[in-house]
Scaffold this motif. Structure first.
Motif, short mmCIF file in Angstrom:
data_model
loop_
_atom_site.label_atom_id
_atom_site.label_comp_id
_atom_site.label_asym_id
_atom_site.label_seq_id
_atom_site.Cartn_x
_atom_site.Cartn_y
_atom_site.Cartn_z
N TRP A 22 31.98 41.16 23.40
CA TRP A 22 32.05 41.13 24.87
C TRP A 22 33.17 41.55 25.50
O TRP A 22 34.44 41.57 24.68
N HIS A 23 33.44 42.13 26.51
CA HIS A 23 34.59 42.44 27.23
C HIS A 23 34.40 42.31 28.62
O HIS A 23 33.38 42.13 29.01
N ILE A 24 35.66 42.25 29.31
CA ILE A 24 35.78 42.07 30.82
C ILE A 24 36.07 43.05 31.60
O ILE A 24 37.19 43.79 30.95
N GLU A 25 35.51 43.29 32.67
CA GLU A 25 35.94 44.33 33.52
C GLU A 25 36.04 43.73 34.96
O GLU A 25 35.26 42.87 35.34
N GLY A 26 37.00 44.10 35.93
CA GLY A 26 37.16 43.66 37.11
C GLY A 26 38.45 43.15 37.22
O GLY A 26 39.42 43.20 36.43
N SER A 27 38.64 42.24 38.28
CA SER A 27 39.81 41.58 38.80
C SER A 27 39.80 40.17 38.47
O SER A 27 39.16 39.30 39.28
N VAL A 28 40.44 39.83 37.26
CA VAL A 28 40.32 38.46 36.79
C VAL A 28 40.97 37.58 37.58
O VAL A 28 40.64 36.31 38.17
N MET A 29 42.20 37.69 38.34
CA MET A 29 42.98 37.09 39.24
C MET A 29 42.26 36.96 40.47
O MET A 29 42.52 35.43 41.08
N GLU A 61 28.41 42.90 27.55
CA GLU A 61 28.14 43.29 25.96
C GLU A 61 27.68 44.69 25.94
O GLU A 61 26.63 45.03 26.41
N GLY A 62 28.59 45.58 25.30
CA GLY A 62 28.20 46.88 25.53
C GLY A 62 28.33 47.54 27.01
O GLY A 62 29.21 47.34 27.90
N ASP A 63 27.13 48.08 27.57
CA ASP A 63 27.12 48.32 28.86
C ASP A 63 26.38 47.34 29.84
O ASP A 63 25.90 47.17 30.99
N LYS A 64 25.72 46.36 28.80
CA LYS A 64 24.74 45.36 29.49
C LYS A 64 25.76 44.15 30.24
O LYS A 64 26.65 43.55 29.44
#
Length: 162
Positions: free
Chosen positions: A94-101, A109-112
């Motif tokens: 998994w990875h995170i995209e966007g503004s966590v704050m 998970e990948g592009d999903k």
């Protein structure tokens, strides 16, 4: 599945509920009292432990391990970044995209997209909404979101203390 966590839930002894979209308690989280490292347990409404979260001590940046049935399923690490809040999720891919704050990010998970996290105003207060697209990983996804919120809360508390 839509779940909601009320902001500013961290207190002297962590205890808070996670609600569904009709404001019913679905999960609750309890923290251990008087420990050096943050230790949290996620329970369902049948009082069955779904996840155990333990902060690792002696790391430069916050790092937490997530356990299910006594086995480590993920590690969430705050990574050093100059102008943004980066987190690594080890274990699941998994990875995170966007503004966590701003509580406005997705876990992928990948592009999903497997979860969307967004700040919302609800009748019972300021909260953030977690839209879970992959229900087989609900507990681990909630654990990741709880860890990120704990790290943000600890950072804010330490800044306000100075």
């Amino acid at each position: 599945m839509r779940l909601y966590i009320k902001q500013k839930v961290w207190s002297f002894k962590d205890h808070f509920t996670i609600k569904d979209d009709v404001e019913r308690d679905v999960y609750y989280v309890e923290g251990e009292f008087l420990t050096f490292a943050k230790k949290l347990r996620l329970f369902n409404q049948q009082n069955e432990e779904q996840l155990y979260i333990e902060q690792k001590l002696w790391h430069l940046l916050p790092e937490f391990d997530l356990y299910q049935d006594g086995e480590k399923v993920a590690t969430v690490k705050k990574e050093w970044a100059l102008f943004k809040n980066n987190y690594a999720i080890l274990g699941p891919d998994w990875h995170i995209e966007g503004s966590v704050m701003a509580h406005d990010y997705v876990i992928k998970e990948g592009d999903k997209v497997i979860a969307d996290i967004n700040k919302k105003w609800l009748s019972w207060g300021d909260a953030y909404e977690i839209i879970i697209h992959d229900e087989k990983s609900v507990s681990v996804l909630l654990g990741v979101v709880i860890v990120i919120d704990a790290v943000i809360s600890q950072a804010r508390n330490s800044q306000s203390a100075t």
